[in-house]
Scaffold this active site. Structure first.
Site, PDB file in Angstrom:
ATOM      1  N   CYS A  47      19.492  10.347  -3.507  1.00  0.00           N
ATOM      2  CA  CYS A  47      20.661  10.893  -2.760  1.00  0.00           C
ATOM      3  C   CYS A  47      20.156  10.941  -1.228  1.00  0.00           C
ATOM      4  CB  CYS A  47      21.108  12.288  -3.161  1.00  0.00           C
ATOM      5  SG  CYS A  47      22.315  13.054  -1.916  1.00  0.00           S
ATOM      6  N   CYS A  72      21.068  14.214   0.828  1.00  0.00           N
ATOM      7  CA  CYS A  72      20.411  15.103   0.118  1.00  0.00           C
ATOM      8  C   CYS A  72      18.944  15.597   0.847  1.00  0.00           C
ATOM      9  CB  CYS A  72      20.265  15.237  -1.008  1.00  0.00           C
ATOM     10  SG  CYS A  72      21.698  14.912  -2.201  1.00  0.00           S
ATOM     11  N   ASP A  73      17.947  14.360   0.793  1.00  0.00           N
ATOM     12  CA  ASP A  73      16.850  14.192   1.050  1.00  0.00           C
ATOM     13  C   ASP A  73      16.210  13.599   2.333  1.00  0.00           C
ATOM     14  OD1 ASP A  73      16.454  15.698  -1.386  1.00  0.00           O
ATOM     15  OD2 ASP A  73      16.570  14.053  -2.744  1.00  0.00           O
TER      16      ASP A  73
END
Length: 307
Positions: free
Chosen positions: A133, A136-137
């Protein structure tokens, strides 16, 4: 006493939320169950540019808009992990880790999860450089070099997102051309920060025991081995259906995808399936929403026939 609903929807992604909207608007009692926040994989998507009505919208923002619509006519939303469904004919029992519920009809919209490469180091460095992701990261890899594995829409869209953060993005693809939509491909090819490595598989994720330092590769035409330095490895090589809790119902194909007809009905009366969990060609927000509307309406017709 077990709580009873006309319709229980398992999964609150775009399809599940649309089903909730249609079924509750038809004056049915509806509950959505999800093990996480509403929105499903939309929450992991930076920008959605192919949903009608919005030139561009952030995935989490679209999820919020849909959720407000889906609960506007009284549909409830509960957290929980569904463990099984029992078919009792005119009623279904949905067993979760929070308790059991009864419904006249059940709509399954559990979606799919990211497929792993299955190579050494992938699990070991999960959360320490290996990610599925970018939204997300990605921020953890600002001004650093990263690798994206895959060649479909998700891989190339996320490579473009990462190019706005990282110093360099190397896309590794096992074929000699991408599968992503042409408009996304064109953007990626035009981006100076994105490089492509063709006909190549990742054979190992390597690191210094603390974090990722790169990947080992092999060219699948020449068998030449190599290594690419990277601080992050983002993997997009497909999805697996999340259908294990429903294996007793015999509604899936050999790969685990749920088979339905055009009414979203499975082979079990009163059980419907929608969205990414289905055996289908195109897995997008738009197709999940279409499935959800059809299932919500047909669940209403089914429940009405029980009375």
């Amino acid at each position: 006493m077990m709580e009873k609903y006309d319709v229980i929807i398992i999964g609150a992604g775009p399809g599940g939320m649309t089903s909730a909207l249609y079924a509750s608007r038809a004056n049915l009692s509806v509950m959505m169950i999800d093990r996480g926040i509403y929105g499903g994989q939309m929450n992991n998507t930076a920008e959605i540019e192919n949903y009608p009505g919005f030139k561009s919208i952030l995935g989490p923002d679209l999820a919020k808009e849909m959720y407000e619509s889906s609960t506007n006519f009284g549909a409830k939303y509960e957290y929980g992990t569904v463990e099984s469904i029992e078919d009792k004919g005119d009623s279904k029992i949905v067993n979760t880790d929070q308790g059991s519920y009864e419904a006249g009809a059940v709509i399954i919209g559990t979606g799919s999860q990211y497929r792993k490469l299955g190579v050494p180091g992938e699990d070991e460095y999960g959360g320490r450089g290996v990610s599925y992701c970018a939204v997300c990261d990605g921020a953890f890899f600002k001004n650093r070099e990263v690798v994206v594995v895959g060649g479909g829409d998700s891989a190339i869209s996320e490579a473009l997102y990462l190019a706005g953060l990282a110093s360099k993005v190397t896309v590794i693809h096992r074929r000699d051309q991408l599968r992503a939509q042409k408009v996304i491909q064109d953007r990626a090819f035009a981006n100076d920060k994105i490089e492509f490595v063709w006909d190549t598989n990742v054979t190992e994720v390597v690191g210094d025991n603390m974090k990722v330092t790169g990947v080992k590769t092999i060219n699948n035409k020449t068998n030449e081995e190599g290594e690419i330095a990277a601080s992050g490895v983002f993997i997009y090589v497909g999805n697996n259906p999340m259908t294990e809790p429903f294996s007793n119902l015999n509604i899936t194909d050999e790969k685990g995808w749920i088979k339905t007809n055009e009414r979203m009905e499975t082979s079990v009366k009163g059980i419907f399936a929608i969205g990414d969990v289905r055996e289908k060609e195109l897995r997008q927000v738009t197709t999940a929403v279409g499935d959800g509307g059809i299932a919500g309406q047909n669940a209403f017709e089914y429940v009405s026939s029980l009375h």
